[in-house]
Design a protein around this motif. Structure first.
Motif, PDB file in Angstrom:
ATOM      1  N   GLU A  18       0.833  -1.213   0.000  1.00 27.81           N
ATOM      2  CA  GLU A  18       0.000   0.000   0.000  1.00 27.81           C
ATOM      3  C   GLU A  18       0.864   1.258   0.000  1.00 27.81           C
ATOM      4  O   GLU A  18       0.503   2.271  -0.600  1.00 27.81           O
ATOM      5  CB  GLU A  18      -0.911  -0.009   1.232  1.00 27.81           C
ATOM      6  N   PHE A  19       2.013   1.197   0.667  1.00 25.27           N
ATOM      7  CA  PHE A  19       2.834   2.388   0.864  1.00 25.27           C
ATOM      8  C   PHE A  19       4.181   2.348   0.137  1.00 25.27           C
ATOM      9  O   PHE A  19       4.926   3.319   0.185  1.00 25.27           O
ATOM     10  CB  PHE A  19       3.063   2.616   2.364  1.00 25.27           C
ATOM     11  N   GLY A  20       4.488   1.233  -0.511  1.00 29.46           N
ATOM     12  CA  GLY A  20       5.762   1.116  -1.214  1.00 29.46           C
ATOM     13  C   GLY A  20       5.585   0.555  -2.607  1.00 29.46           C
ATOM     14  O   GLY A  20       4.662  -0.216  -2.866  1.00 29.46           O
ATOM     15  N   ASP A  21       6.462   0.925  -3.504  1.00 32.05           N
ATOM     16  CA  ASP A  21       6.430   0.417  -4.868  1.00 32.05           C
ATOM     17  C   ASP A  21       6.896  -1.034  -4.899  1.00 32.05           C
ATOM     18  O   ASP A  21       7.605  -1.486  -3.988  1.00 32.05           O
ATOM     19  CB  ASP A  21       7.326   1.273  -5.765  1.00 32.05           C
ATOM     20  N   PRO A  22       6.556  -1.778  -5.941  1.00 34.83           N
ATOM     21  CA  PRO A  22       6.950  -3.186  -6.025  1.00 34.83           C
ATOM     22  C   PRO A  22       8.463  -3.421  -5.963  1.00 34.83           C
ATOM     23  O   PRO A  22       8.897  -4.489  -5.554  1.00 34.83           O
ATOM     24  CB  PRO A  22       6.392  -3.639  -7.378  1.00 34.83           C
ATOM     25  N   ASP A  23       9.267  -2.420  -6.337  1.00 35.08           N
ATOM     26  CA  ASP A  23      10.726  -2.603  -6.334  1.00 35.08           C
ATOM     27  C   ASP A  23      11.396  -2.204  -5.015  1.00 35.08           C
ATOM     28  O   ASP A  23      12.620  -2.280  -4.883  1.00 35.08           O
ATOM     29  CB  ASP A  23      11.365  -1.852  -7.497  1.00 35.08           C
ATOM     30  N   VAL A  24      10.622  -1.820  -4.011  1.00 36.34           N
ATOM     31  CA  VAL A  24      11.182  -1.469  -2.699  1.00 36.34           C
ATOM     32  C   VAL A  24      11.760  -2.731  -2.056  1.00 36.34           C
ATOM     33  O   VAL A  24      11.102  -3.770  -2.013  1.00 36.34           O
ATOM     34  CB  VAL A  24      10.113  -0.829  -1.789  1.00 36.34           C
ATOM     35  N   VAL A  25      12.985  -2.623  -1.555  1.00 33.70           N
ATOM     36  CA  VAL A  25      13.656  -3.765  -0.946  1.00 33.70           C
ATOM     37  C   VAL A  25      13.236  -3.945   0.511  1.00 33.70           C
ATOM     38  O   VAL A  25      13.207  -2.984   1.282  1.00 33.70           O
ATOM     39  CB  VAL A  25      15.188  -3.605  -1.038  1.00 33.70           C
ATOM     40  N   VAL A  26      12.913  -5.188   0.854  1.00 35.61           N
ATOM     41  CA  VAL A  26      12.581  -5.580   2.222  1.00 35.61           C
ATOM     42  C   VAL A  26      13.690  -6.539   2.670  1.00 35.61           C
ATOM     43  O   VAL A  26      13.824  -7.627   2.122  1.00 35.61           O
ATOM     44  CB  VAL A  26      11.211  -6.286   2.296  1.00 35.61           C
ATOM     45  N   THR A  27      14.479  -6.105   3.646  1.00 34.26           N
ATOM     46  CA  THR A  27      15.525  -6.963   4.192  1.00 34.26           C
ATOM     47  C   THR A  27      14.976  -7.645   5.429  1.00 34.26           C
ATOM     48  O   THR A  27      14.473  -6.987   6.335  1.00 34.26           O
ATOM     49  CB  THR A  27      16.784  -6.152   4.540  1.00 34.26           C
ATOM     50  N   MET A  28      15.064  -8.963   5.445  1.00 35.71           N
ATOM     51  CA  MET A  28      14.587  -9.778   6.556  1.00 35.71           C
ATOM     52  C   MET A  28      15.820 -10.354   7.237  1.00 35.71           C
ATOM     53  O   MET A  28      16.739 -10.812   6.552  1.00 35.71           O
ATOM     54  CB  MET A  28      13.678 -10.888   6.037  1.00 35.71           C
ATOM     55  N   ALA A  29      15.841 -10.328   8.581  1.00 38.70           N
ATOM     56  CA  ALA A  29      17.045 -10.755   9.291  1.00 38.70           C
ATOM     57  C   ALA A  29      16.706 -11.501  10.576  1.00 38.70           C
ATOM     58  O   ALA A  29      15.595 -11.409  11.089  1.00 38.70           O
ATOM     59  CB  ALA A  29      17.895  -9.528   9.624  1.00 38.70           C
ATOM     60  N   ASN A  30      17.705 -12.226  11.069  1.00 37.90           N
ATOM     61  CA  ASN A  30      17.583 -12.814  12.398  1.00 37.90           C
ATOM     62  C   ASN A  30      18.684 -12.228  13.279  1.00 37.90           C
ATOM     63  O   ASN A  30      19.531 -11.457  12.808  1.00 37.90           O
ATOM     64  CB  ASN A  30      17.598 -14.351  12.361  1.00 37.90           C
ATOM     65  N   LEU A  31      18.691 -12.572  14.552  1.00 36.69           N
ATOM     66  CA  LEU A  31      19.660 -11.998  15.487  1.00 36.69           C
ATOM     67  C   LEU A  31      21.075 -12.515  15.284  1.00 36.69           C
ATOM     68  O   LEU A  31      22.023 -11.941  15.812  1.00 36.69           O
ATOM     69  CB  LEU A  31      19.222 -12.239  16.937  1.00 36.69           C
ATOM     70  N   ASP A  32      21.231 -13.587  14.492  1.00 38.46           N
ATOM     71  CA  ASP A  32      22.564 -14.105  14.185  1.00 38.46           C
ATOM     72  C   ASP A  32      23.221 -13.343  13.046  1.00 38.46           C
ATOM     73  O   ASP A  32      24.337 -13.658  12.647  1.00 38.46           O
ATOM     74  CB  ASP A  32      22.488 -15.589  13.829  1.00 38.46           C
ATOM     75  N   GLY A  33      22.517 -12.351  12.490  1.00 34.80           N
ATOM     76  CA  GLY A  33      23.070 -11.544  11.411  1.00 34.80           C
ATOM     77  C   GLY A  33      22.800 -12.075  10.019  1.00 34.80           C
ATOM     78  O   GLY A  33      23.267 -11.512   9.032  1.00 34.80           O
ATOM     79  N   VAL A  34      22.030 -13.157   9.911  1.00 34.93           N
ATOM     80  CA  VAL A  34      21.670 -13.675   8.592  1.00 34.93           C
ATOM     81  C   VAL A  34      20.602 -12.763   7.997  1.00 34.93           C
ATOM     82  O   VAL A  34      19.612 -12.438   8.670  1.00 34.93           O
ATOM     83  CB  VAL A  34      21.143 -15.126   8.688  1.00 34.93           C
ATOM     84  N   GLU A  35      20.807 -12.348   6.771  1.00 31.85           N
ATOM     85  CA  GLU A  35      19.872 -11.448   6.103  1.00 31.85           C
ATOM     86  C   GLU A  35      19.478 -12.011   4.737  1.00 31.85           C
ATOM     87  O   GLU A  35      20.289 -12.641   4.063  1.00 31.85           O
ATOM     88  CB  GLU A  35      20.490 -10.066   5.893  1.00 31.85           C
ATOM     89  N   THR A  36      18.236 -11.764   4.370  1.00 28.34           N
ATOM     90  CA  THR A  36      17.712 -12.092   3.047  1.00 28.34           C
ATOM     91  C   THR A  36      16.962 -10.866   2.561  1.00 28.34           C
ATOM     92  O   THR A  36      16.196 -10.275   3.319  1.00 28.34           O
ATOM     93  CB  THR A  36      16.732 -13.289   3.118  1.00 28.34           C
ATOM     94  N   ALA A  37      17.175 -10.491   1.314  1.00 25.87           N
ATOM     95  CA  ALA A  37      16.490  -9.327   0.758  1.00 25.87           C
ATOM     96  C   ALA A  37      15.600  -9.740  -0.412  1.00 25.87           C
ATOM     97  O   ALA A  37      15.996 -10.558  -1.251  1.00 25.87           O
ATOM     98  CB  ALA A  37      17.497  -8.282   0.310  1.00 25.87           C
TER      99      ALA A  37
END
Length: 130
Positions: free
Chosen positions: A92-111
């Protein structure tokens, strides 16, 4: 402040006495300002609020309606994705190309982009009868 540090900091304020699953989210508004939110549970499930929804509410309360970047973090084995409802809120508030970075406390990230997280999103164009 970076989105990562804002999300990690606000995660500590999460109210998660039932699930014990604290989530922090930070979004960057189009202006560059960072807004943060954490999950807030309620004994009357499912009346709680997700971290992403809290960050979006903070952005809207500040007068902004467009986001340009998202970061979500939780103490999970793998990076935690936004729930379906939050994916729709992000769309609703971001364009389809906006990056969402998902992470855990161990520092693993997926975008991923909002478009990848929610292909075929329902949007304002679906409401326009022309």
């Amino acid at each position: 402040m970076s989105l990562k540090s804002a999300a990690l900091t606000v995660r500590e304020n999460a109210h998660a006495p039932y699930s014990r699953f604290k989530v922090g989210a930070a979004i960057r508004g189009a202006s560059g300002v960072v807004y943060a939110g954490c999950n807030v549970e309620n004994i009357a499930y499912p009346e709680g609020t997700c971290a992403e929804a809290g960050a979006i509410a903070a952005m809207v309360a500040a007068g902004e309606t467009r986001l340009s970047e998202v970061y979500v973090v939780a103490d999970s084995p793998a990076p935690v994705p936004p729930c379906g409802g939050c994916r729709q809120k992000l769309a609703e508030f971001g364009d389809p190309d906006v990056v969402v970075t998902m992470a855990n406390l161990d520092g693993v990230e997926t975008a991923m982009t909002i478009g990848q997280l929610l292909p075929g999103a329902f949007g304002a164009a679906h409401m326009d009868k022309g």
